[in-house]
Design a protein around this motif. Sequence first.
Motif, PDB file in Angstrom:
ATOM      1  N   PHE A   1      42.923  43.468  34.464  1.00  0.00           N
ATOM      2  CA  PHE A   1      44.054  43.260  35.448  1.00  0.00           C
ATOM      3  C   PHE A   1      44.743  41.965  35.319  1.00  0.00           C
ATOM      4  O   PHE A   1      46.119  41.963  35.391  1.00  0.00           O
ATOM      5  N   VAL A   2      44.211  40.964  34.812  1.00  0.00           N
ATOM      6  CA  VAL A   2      44.811  39.679  34.599  1.00  0.00           C
ATOM      7  C   VAL A   2      45.997  39.987  33.213  1.00  0.00           C
ATOM      8  O   VAL A   2      46.910  39.253  33.534  1.00  0.00           O
ATOM      9  N   GLU A   3      45.329  40.454  32.281  1.00  0.00           N
ATOM     10  CA  GLU A   3      46.242  40.674  31.137  1.00  0.00           C
ATOM     11  C   GLU A   3      47.612  41.483  31.597  1.00  0.00           C
ATOM     12  O   GLU A   3      48.779  41.186  31.170  1.00  0.00           O
TER      13      GLU A   3
ATOM     14  N   ALA B   1      51.547  40.168  31.597  1.00  0.00           N
ATOM     15  CA  ALA B   1      52.676  40.873  30.904  1.00  0.00           C
ATOM     16  C   ALA B   1      53.805  41.040  31.858  1.00  0.00           C
ATOM     17  O   ALA B   1      55.020  40.926  31.473  1.00  0.00           O
ATOM     18  N   ILE B   2      53.388  41.695  33.097  1.00  0.00           N
ATOM     19  CA  ILE B   2      54.434  41.989  33.962  1.00  0.00           C
ATOM     20  C   ILE B   2      55.290  40.630  34.302  1.00  0.00           C
ATOM     21  O   ILE B   2      56.576  40.669  34.713  1.00  0.00           O
ATOM     22  N   LYS B   3      54.733  39.655  34.536  1.00  0.00           N
ATOM     23  CA  LYS B   3      55.381  38.396  34.821  1.00  0.00           C
ATOM     24  C   LYS B   3      56.460  38.007  33.826  1.00  0.00           C
ATOM     25  O   LYS B   3      57.276  37.220  34.134  1.00  0.00           O
ATOM     26  N   LYS B   4      56.235  38.639  32.501  1.00  0.00           N
ATOM     27  CA  LYS B   4      57.109  38.279  31.498  1.00  0.00           C
ATOM     28  C   LYS B   4      58.293  38.993  31.365  1.00  0.00           C
ATOM     29  O   LYS B   4      59.434  38.644  30.645  1.00  0.00           O
TER      30      LYS B   4
ATOM     31  N   TRP C   1      45.068  52.143  36.185  1.00  0.00           N
ATOM     32  CA  TRP C   1      46.207  51.113  35.610  1.00  0.00           C
ATOM     33  C   TRP C   1      47.649  51.809  36.177  1.00  0.00           C
ATOM     34  O   TRP C   1      48.729  50.742  36.540  1.00  0.00           O
ATOM     35  N   GLY C   2      47.819  52.999  36.401  1.00  0.00           N
ATOM     36  CA  GLY C   2      49.119  53.408  37.016  1.00  0.00           C
ATOM     37  C   GLY C   2      49.208  52.779  38.380  1.00  0.00           C
ATOM     38  O   GLY C   2      50.281  52.436  38.800  1.00  0.00           O
TER      39      GLY C   2
ATOM     40  N   THR D   1      33.304  42.522  42.292  1.00  0.00           N
ATOM     41  CA  THR D   1      34.221  41.781  41.598  1.00  0.00           C
ATOM     42  C   THR D   1      35.847  41.874  41.503  1.00  0.00           C
ATOM     43  O   THR D   1      36.680  41.416  41.853  1.00  0.00           O
ATOM     44  N   VAL D   2      36.033  43.243  41.222  1.00  0.00           N
ATOM     45  CA  VAL D   2      37.357  43.694  41.461  1.00  0.00           C
ATOM     46  C   VAL D   2      37.800  43.785  42.763  1.00  0.00           C
ATOM     47  O   VAL D   2      39.080  43.418  43.008  1.00  0.00           O
ATOM     48  N   VAL D   3      36.986  44.100  43.909  1.00  0.00           N
ATOM     49  CA  VAL D   3      37.228  44.181  45.157  1.00  0.00           C
ATOM     50  C   VAL D   3      37.950  42.641  45.367  1.00  0.00           C
ATOM     51  O   VAL D   3      38.897  42.760  46.186  1.00  0.00           O
ATOM     52  N   GLU D   4      37.112  41.834  45.249  1.00  0.00           N
ATOM     53  CA  GLU D   4      37.394  40.432  45.703  1.00  0.00           C
ATOM     54  C   GLU D   4      38.865  40.081  44.878  1.00  0.00           C
ATOM     55  O   GLU D   4      39.873  39.279  45.561  1.00  0.00           O
ATOM     56  N   PHE D   5      39.044  40.437  43.701  1.00  0.00           N
ATOM     57  CA  PHE D   5      40.208  40.207  42.894  1.00  0.00           C
ATOM     58  C   PHE D   5      41.506  40.901  43.613  1.00  0.00           C
ATOM     59  O   PHE D   5      42.597  40.263  43.825  1.00  0.00           O
ATOM     60  N   LEU D   6      41.276  42.261  43.991  1.00  0.00           N
ATOM     61  CA  LEU D   6      42.523  42.725  44.606  1.00  0.00           C
ATOM     62  C   LEU D   6      42.679  42.471  46.148  1.00  0.00           C
ATOM     63  O   LEU D   6      43.856  42.332  46.353  1.00  0.00           O
ATOM     64  N   CYS D   7      41.754  42.141  46.603  1.00  0.00           N
ATOM     65  CA  CYS D   7      41.785  41.471  47.933  1.00  0.00           C
ATOM     66  C   CYS D   7      42.662  40.204  48.090  1.00  0.00           C
ATOM     67  O   CYS D   7      43.759  40.125  48.806  1.00  0.00           O
ATOM     68  N   ASN D   8      42.401  39.381  46.986  1.00  0.00           N
ATOM     69  CA  ASN D   8      43.087  37.939  46.812  1.00  0.00           C
ATOM     70  C   ASN D   8      44.568  38.263  46.572  1.00  0.00           C
ATOM     71  O   ASN D   8      45.426  37.562  47.064  1.00  0.00           O
ATOM     72  N   LYS D   9      44.714  39.247  45.670  1.00  0.00           N
ATOM     73  CA  LYS D   9      45.934  39.366  45.212  1.00  0.00           C
ATOM     74  C   LYS D   9      46.688  40.158  46.224  1.00  0.00           C
ATOM     75  O   LYS D   9      47.970  39.502  46.593  1.00  0.00           O
ATOM     76  N   ILE D  10      46.532  40.750  47.099  1.00  0.00           N
ATOM     77  CA  ILE D  10      47.089  41.198  48.384  1.00  0.00           C
ATOM     78  C   ILE D  10      47.459  40.503  49.316  1.00  0.00           C
ATOM     79  O   ILE D  10      48.560  40.308  49.752  1.00  0.00           O
TER      80      ILE D  10
END
Length: 377
Positions: free
Chosen positions: A46-48, A52-55, A80-81, A115-124
């Motif tokens: 996800f971080v990778e 890439a998207i930011k660039k 990933w989609g 782990t992924v749930v926390e990452f996605l929540c914080n992103k949103i």
Amino acid sequence: MPLPGLFFEKNHRKKLRNFFMKIETMLKNDRKFTKAELQAMTIDNFVEYDKAIKKIDSEDMLSIKEISDSLIKEREESVWGRYVSGSISMIRRPHEDNINMQNLLVSFYEIHNWTVVEFLCNKILELNENRFALRALADCYEETGRDEQKWPVYVRLVKIDFEERKLTKKLADHYMEIGDTQNAVLYYRRALMRFIAAKDLETIRAIWSTLLTNSDDFGYYLGVAEKASTQISHAFATEILNDLLKTVVNDIDKSIAVLKKEIELDKDNIDAQNALIIAFQKKYASSTRLKQCIKRSGLKAGCADFSKAIDSFEIDIAFDNGSFVYQQSLDRLGVIKSITEKEVVINFGKSEIKMSADMAFRALTPLAKSNIRVLRA
């Protein structure tokens, strides 16, 4: 020889293209993951993708989003989609609901990959206070043994979800348990309003009882009863007012205010009418005009217009020997020296004036000893 600026521009475009191709390749290699693989997944990929998207530029973003959306059409559960499409949507339309990102969050929530749930929540939540993301994040903290971190999330959630009742009460209970009465009362009040809207009588009574023993905001309680009368019933409002009455039994003025509110909400409440008359008799027991004022006002339970009788009695009983009065037309303060059914004698400092009772009631305003005009005299 190429100009330095042109060289750097070409080099920059080349790098952008490389990032575009990297994302494109990663998406093309997308596949269906097993449940075990999803449960074991970390946030590294996800971080990778994020880096890439930011660039890439906005034009390439649209192209990548089209590829991502195509993947989702082919396979709705595409990890990933959904992630790439959702990430680009968050950049381009940050304030809109992001269905792809939320659906992806649900997928990892259901298999308990916290782990992924926390990452996605914080992103949103970086962009807006999303109710589902907040709720999922709080659950994540609870499931991973980080209870203290869930309470601030609950605070954020109940601020934006005005229909959330149980969680609001849960917050109040938590603050009460840790001895933070101020915050406990704050959230019990919020919860109370929400449970009144939901007409949950049992929970309303429980919260009401807790508030009565932990907060003395008398005016607030009268307002709550009025709201309960409007949204639930006069009978229920009378029940909670009777609870309030028990807590102010030693304060005659507050007792009178509660009984008057009961009659205001239900003009045919004979029990409250009788209780109010008894309260008036207790408050004005030392008045030489008590019986006369009750009789003159027609204050009797079951009378045609009990509210009008209350007003008449309170105006009349305020005029008594030793009472302070203010005459607005002459801007002067006086003290009643004597009063009969026909005549009132008022001492205005150096002068003593006699008025008929009817004229005195019209021209003079009775003042309490705590009134600022009296205190200044």
